[in-house]
Design a protein around this motif. Structure first.
Motif, PDB file in Angstrom:
ATOM      1  N   THR A   1     -30.347 -22.664  44.918  1.00 15.09           N
ATOM      2  CA  THR A   1     -30.900 -21.347  45.280  1.00 15.09           C
ATOM      3  C   THR A   1     -31.634 -21.429  46.609  1.00 15.09           C
ATOM      4  OG1 THR A   1     -31.139 -20.745  42.947  1.00 15.09           O
ATOM      5  CG2 THR A   1     -32.454 -19.515  44.539  1.00 15.09           C
ATOM      6  N   LEU A   2     -32.433 -22.459  46.763  1.00 12.52           N
ATOM      7  CA  LEU A   2     -33.217 -22.586  47.989  1.00 12.52           C
ATOM      8  C   LEU A   2     -32.328 -22.917  49.182  1.00 12.52           C
ATOM      9  CD1 LEU A   2     -36.228 -24.560  46.511  1.00 12.52           C
ATOM     10  CD2 LEU A   2     -36.270 -22.209  47.358  1.00 12.52           C
ATOM     11  N   GLU A   3     -31.333 -23.734  48.968  1.00 13.74           N
ATOM     12  CA  GLU A   3     -30.409 -24.040  50.063  1.00 13.74           C
ATOM     13  C   GLU A   3     -29.645 -22.781  50.481  1.00 13.74           C
ATOM     14  OE1 GLU A   3     -28.049 -27.195  48.567  1.00 13.74           O
ATOM     15  OE2 GLU A   3     -29.475 -28.787  49.122  1.00 13.74           O
ATOM     16  N   SER A   4     -29.304 -21.966  49.484  1.00 16.03           N
ATOM     17  CA  SER A   4     -28.635 -20.696  49.807  1.00 16.03           C
ATOM     18  C   SER A   4     -29.565 -19.781  50.598  1.00 16.03           C
ATOM     19  CB  SER A   4     -28.192 -20.002  48.516  1.00 16.03           C
ATOM     20  OG  SER A   4     -27.613 -18.741  48.792  1.00 16.03           O
ATOM     21  N   SER A   5     -30.849 -19.778  50.206  1.00 15.99           N
ATOM     22  CA  SER A   5     -31.832 -18.958  50.934  1.00 15.99           C
ATOM     23  C   SER A   5     -31.974 -19.424  52.371  1.00 15.99           C
ATOM     24  CB  SER A   5     -33.186 -19.008  50.219  1.00 15.99           C
ATOM     25  OG  SER A   5     -33.095 -18.471  48.921  1.00 15.99           O
ATOM     26  N   VAL A   6     -31.966 -20.750  52.551  1.00 17.35           N
ATOM     27  CA  VAL A   6     -32.068 -21.293  53.903  1.00 17.35           C
ATOM     28  C   VAL A   6     -30.851 -20.878  54.730  1.00 17.35           C
ATOM     29  CG1 VAL A   6     -32.065 -23.420  55.260  1.00 17.35           C
ATOM     30  CG2 VAL A   6     -33.555 -23.225  53.256  1.00 17.35           C
ATOM     31  N   SER A   7     -29.684 -20.973  54.132  1.00 17.16           N
ATOM     32  CA  SER A   7     -28.448 -20.596  54.845  1.00 17.16           C
ATOM     33  C   SER A   7     -28.470 -19.119  55.217  1.00 17.16           C
ATOM     34  CB  SER A   7     -27.230 -20.894  53.968  1.00 17.16           C
ATOM     35  OG  SER A   7     -27.131 -22.285  53.699  1.00 17.16           O
ATOM     36  N   THR A   8     -28.898 -18.281  54.262  1.00 16.61           N
ATOM     37  CA  THR A   8     -28.966 -16.837  54.528  1.00 16.61           C
ATOM     38  C   THR A   8     -29.970 -16.537  55.632  1.00 16.61           C
ATOM     39  OG1 THR A   8     -28.371 -16.337  52.235  1.00 16.61           O
ATOM     40  CG2 THR A   8     -29.443 -14.596  53.487  1.00 16.61           C
ATOM     41  N   ALA A   9     -31.144 -17.202  55.534  1.00 14.89           N
ATOM     42  CA  ALA A   9     -32.180 -16.970  56.544  1.00 14.89           C
ATOM     43  C   ALA A   9     -31.721 -17.465  57.913  1.00 14.89           C
ATOM     44  CB  ALA A   9     -33.469 -17.670  56.143  1.00 14.89           C
ATOM     45  N   GLN A  10     -30.962 -18.546  57.957  1.00 14.12           N
ATOM     46  CA  GLN A  10     -30.459 -19.065  59.224  1.00 14.12           C
ATOM     47  C   GLN A  10     -29.452 -18.099  59.844  1.00 14.12           C
ATOM     48  OE1 GLN A  10     -31.351 -22.171  60.850  1.00 14.12           O
ATOM     49  NE2 GLN A  10     -30.414 -20.916  62.463  1.00 14.12           N
ATOM     50  N   ALA A  11     -28.595 -17.546  58.975  1.00 14.14           N
ATOM     51  CA  ALA A  11     -27.605 -16.565  59.463  1.00 14.14           C
ATOM     52  C   ALA A  11     -28.305 -15.325  60.005  1.00 14.14           C
ATOM     53  CB  ALA A  11     -26.638 -16.195  58.342  1.00 14.14           C
ATOM     54  N   ALA A  12     -29.342 -14.875  59.273  1.00 17.31           N
ATOM     55  CA  ALA A  12     -30.088 -13.697  59.732  1.00 17.31           C
ATOM     56  C   ALA A  12     -30.788 -13.975  61.059  1.00 17.31           C
ATOM     57  CB  ALA A  12     -31.106 -13.283  58.668  1.00 17.31           C
ATOM     58  N   LEU A  13     -31.301 -15.185  61.222  1.00 17.98           N
ATOM     59  CA  LEU A  13     -31.961 -15.542  62.481  1.00 17.98           C
ATOM     60  C   LEU A  13     -30.951 -15.580  63.630  1.00 17.98           C
ATOM     61  CD1 LEU A  13     -34.536 -16.480  63.940  1.00 17.98           C
ATOM     62  CD2 LEU A  13     -33.910 -18.833  63.339  1.00 17.98           C
ATOM     63  N   ASP A  14     -29.753 -16.134  63.330  1.00 16.02           N
ATOM     64  CA  ASP A  14     -28.731 -16.179  64.374  1.00 16.02           C
ATOM     65  C   ASP A  14     -28.328 -14.767  64.810  1.00 16.02           C
ATOM     66  OD1 ASP A  14     -28.801 -18.916  64.186  1.00 16.02           O
ATOM     67  OD2 ASP A  14     -27.029 -19.063  62.884  1.00 16.02           O
ATOM     68  N   GLN A  15     -28.189 -13.897  63.823  1.00 19.01           N
ATOM     69  CA  GLN A  15     -27.800 -12.495  64.147  1.00 19.01           C
ATOM     70  C   GLN A  15     -28.906 -11.803  64.921  1.00 19.01           C
ATOM     71  OE1 GLN A  15     -26.711 -10.188  60.725  1.00 19.01           O
ATOM     72  NE2 GLN A  15     -26.207  -8.356  61.924  1.00 19.01           N
ATOM     73  N   ALA A  16     -30.154 -12.030  64.502  1.00 18.42           N
ATOM     74  CA  ALA A  16     -31.282 -11.425  65.202  1.00 18.42           C
ATOM     75  C   ALA A  16     -31.378 -11.967  66.620  1.00 18.42           C
ATOM     76  CB  ALA A  16     -32.576 -11.695  64.441  1.00 18.42           C
ATOM     77  N   GLY A  17     -31.027 -13.242  66.782  1.00 15.80           N
ATOM     78  CA  GLY A  17     -31.042 -13.817  68.123  1.00 15.80           C
ATOM     79  C   GLY A  17     -29.998 -13.183  69.014  1.00 15.80           C
ATOM     80  N   THR A  18     -28.825 -12.899  68.434  1.00 14.43           N
ATOM     81  CA  THR A  18     -27.770 -12.232  69.214  1.00 14.43           C
ATOM     82  C   THR A  18     -28.210 -10.836  69.624  1.00 14.43           C
ATOM     83  OG1 THR A  18     -26.060 -13.499  68.051  1.00 14.43           O
ATOM     84  CG2 THR A  18     -25.380 -11.476  69.165  1.00 14.43           C
ATOM     85  N   SER A  19     -28.805 -10.109  68.661  1.00 18.07           N
ATOM     86  CA  SER A  19     -29.274  -8.739  68.940  1.00 18.07           C
ATOM     87  C   SER A  19     -30.377  -8.753  69.994  1.00 18.07           C
ATOM     88  CB  SER A  19     -29.782  -8.075  67.663  1.00 18.07           C
ATOM     89  OG  SER A  19     -28.730  -7.958  66.716  1.00 18.07           O
ATOM     90  N   LEU A  20     -31.260  -9.739  69.916  1.00 19.79           N
ATOM     91  CA  LEU A  20     -32.345  -9.837  70.890  1.00 19.79           C
ATOM     92  C   LEU A  20     -31.794 -10.118  72.283  1.00 19.79           C
ATOM     93  CD1 LEU A  20     -35.329  -9.974  71.638  1.00 19.79           C
ATOM     94  CD2 LEU A  20     -35.327 -12.403  70.925  1.00 19.79           C
ATOM     95  N   ALA A  21     -30.779 -10.973  72.338  1.00 22.35           N
ATOM     96  CA  ALA A  21     -30.187 -11.277  73.650  1.00 22.35           C
ATOM     97  C   ALA A  21     -29.572 -10.028  74.282  1.00 22.35           C
ATOM     98  CB  ALA A  21     -29.144 -12.380  73.480  1.00 22.35           C
ATOM     99  N   LEU A  22     -28.874  -9.225  73.459  1.00 24.99           N
ATOM    100  CA  LEU A  22     -28.266  -7.999  73.973  1.00 24.99           C
ATOM    101  C   LEU A  22     -29.335  -6.999  74.410  1.00 24.99           C
ATOM    102  CD1 LEU A  22     -25.348  -7.498  71.403  1.00 24.99           C
ATOM    103  CD2 LEU A  22     -25.169  -8.191  73.805  1.00 24.99           C
ATOM    104  N   ALA A  23     -30.384  -6.859  73.583  1.00 23.86           N
ATOM    105  CA  ALA A  23     -31.460  -5.921  73.911  1.00 23.86           C
ATOM    106  C   ALA A  23     -32.179  -6.353  75.186  1.00 23.86           C
ATOM    107  CB  ALA A  23     -32.438  -5.837  72.748  1.00 23.86           C
ATOM    108  N   GLN A  24     -32.369  -7.659  75.356  1.00 20.58           N
ATOM    109  CA  GLN A  24     -33.016  -8.164  76.574  1.00 20.58           C
ATOM    110  C   GLN A  24     -32.149  -7.893  77.807  1.00 20.58           C
ATOM    111  OE1 GLN A  24     -36.216  -9.830  76.720  1.00 20.58           O
ATOM    112  NE2 GLN A  24     -35.825  -9.109  78.803  1.00 20.58           N
ATOM    113  N   LYS A  25     -30.821  -8.044  77.602  1.00 18.01           N
ATOM    114  CA  LYS A  25     -29.898  -7.783  78.708  1.00 18.01           C
ATOM    115  C   LYS A  25     -29.930  -6.311  79.112  1.00 18.01           C
ATOM    116  CE  LYS A  25     -25.060  -8.459  80.013  1.00 18.01           C
ATOM    117  NZ  LYS A  25     -23.725  -8.946  79.567  1.00 18.01           N
ATOM    118  N   ASP A  26     -29.967  -5.405  78.087  1.00 15.39           N
ATOM    119  CA  ASP A  26     -30.034  -3.972  78.376  1.00 15.39           C
ATOM    120  C   ASP A  26     -31.329  -3.633  79.089  1.00 15.39           C
ATOM    121  OD1 ASP A  26     -27.574  -3.504  77.258  1.00 15.39           O
ATOM    122  OD2 ASP A  26     -28.340  -2.840  75.307  1.00 15.39           O
ATOM    123  N   GLU A  27     -32.442  -4.215  78.638  1.00 15.52           N
ATOM    124  CA  GLU A  27     -33.718  -3.914  79.290  1.00 15.52           C
ATOM    125  C   GLU A  27     -33.691  -4.346  80.752  1.00 15.52           C
ATOM    126  OE1 GLU A  27     -38.492  -4.943  79.097  1.00 15.52           O
ATOM    127  OE2 GLU A  27     -37.070  -6.108  77.901  1.00 15.52           O
TER     128      GLU A  27
END
Length: 336
Positions: A112-138
């Motif tokens: 369960t915890l390893e799955s949570s880590v994987s999910t949280a890592q995926a969410a962080l990667d996606q948030a990082g992609t979104s942040l990069a795009l938002a920074q580029k737009d700004e």
């Protein structure tokens, strides 16, 4: 009458002469060293005990029997050991079940915890992609604003989008750290597993001890020898402090002599000694094993008539290891 009187005088003189002769003979003998030194035999003898408590169910030997080392002498019931075995086996089964449950729970938590880590890592990667795009737009809108190509409102919207993306990225990062912390805390389950395994080994050790005690219900001879005494009967309840038999090693024996201090120079450790039994038929040879330096005081008392001093004696142990020598036998050795 005169003849009768002289006869009495002659008889008295004769008695006095004989008494004086005996007295002077005893005195002269007391002052001369003994030509024979007497000793008494002894042998190694041990009490045979049981290491466990219980009831004697079988006795296989009797007094006077010769037994070999390891020979079965007696059998103790195994009621206590059987109860201990059942309890130990039940404890092992219960501990095994607990260990399996702990392992299953630990594995489930880990997954369960390893799955949570994987999910949280995926969410962080996606948030990082979104942040990069938002920074580029700004950055792009900031340039257009500097050229007067867009309004301030348009740039403010892009900056707000970049700030929201940053916040989402930070939140995803915090979630990942939390998931990783939970995975680290799951190591406590591993410690529980290790503790359960250690407890399992302890219980197995108790079961092994039960098996040893089961073997101890068979009383065997510690060495070869003769059963000189039987202290129990079948049906007797015994404990480890109760003797079952007295076992004598007929090939581990010796003779102890009391040697006068004045004669000690005649003896030394390792010296070969020739001895004769009281019946003068048994002759054996031994070697002096030890000479005790602690004396027996006043073994021979001084007398007023002799006018000499008390004589001390020292214990001289002669090793024989002869199966013809029995404890209590008397032997004498002649001084060379």
């Amino acid at each position: 009458m005169k003849l009768h009187f002289y006869g009495k005088i002659a008889a008295a003189v004769l008695v006095a002469a004989v008494g004086a002769g005996i007295f002077y003979y005893q005195v002269s003998q007391a002052k001369e060293p003994d030509q024979e030194v007497w000793g008494i035999a002894d042998a190694k003898e041990s009490m045979v005990h049981s290491k466990v408590s219980g009831r004697v169910v079988h006795l296989y030997v009797k007094e006077g029997d010769f037994v070999e080392k390891g020979q079965l002498l007696a059998k103790i019931d195994q009621d206590v050991q059987n109860t201990d075995r059942l309890q130990a086996e039940a404890s092992i089964r219960a501990q095994y079940a607990q260990l399996q449950q702990t392992i299953i729970q630990a594995n489930t938590d880990r997954q369960t915890l390893e799955s949570s880590v994987s999910t949280a890592q995926a969410a962080l990667d996606q948030a990082g992609t979104s942040l990069a795009l938002a920074q580029k737009d700004e950055n792009r809108y900031a340039y257009l604003l500097s050229q007067g190509a867009i309004s301030n409102q348009r740039y403010d919207d892009a900056k707000a989008a970049r700030d929201n993306a940053q916040a989402a990225y930070d939140a995803a990062g915090a979630q990942l750290e939390s998931a990783k912390a939970g995975l680290l805390k799951n190591q406590a389950n591993d410690q529980l597993i290790d503790a359960a395994k250690e407890q399992m080994e302890v219980l197995k050790g108790k079961l092994d001890a039960v098996a040893i005690n089961e073997n101890e219900t068979e009383i065997r001879a510690p060495f070869s020898g003769m059963i000189t005494k039987k202290y129990v009967e079948e049906g007797t309840i015994i404990s480890p402090d109760i003797s079952l038999f007295s076992l004598q090693d007929q090939k581990d024996n010796w003779v102890r002599f009391k040697v006068r201090e004045t004669d000690l120079p005649l003896y030394h450790v390792g010296q070969e000694i020739h001895m004769t039994g009281r019946d003068k038929k048994l002759s054996i040879t031994g070697h002096i094993e030890s000479i005790n330096q602690k004396p027996d005081y006043a073994v021979i008392r001084a007398t007023n008539e002799r006018g000499d001093r008390d004589i001390t004696a020292f214990d001289v142990k002669v090793r024989t290891n002869n199966d013809q020598v029995w404890p209590g036998m008397r032997f004498y050795m002649k001084k060379e």
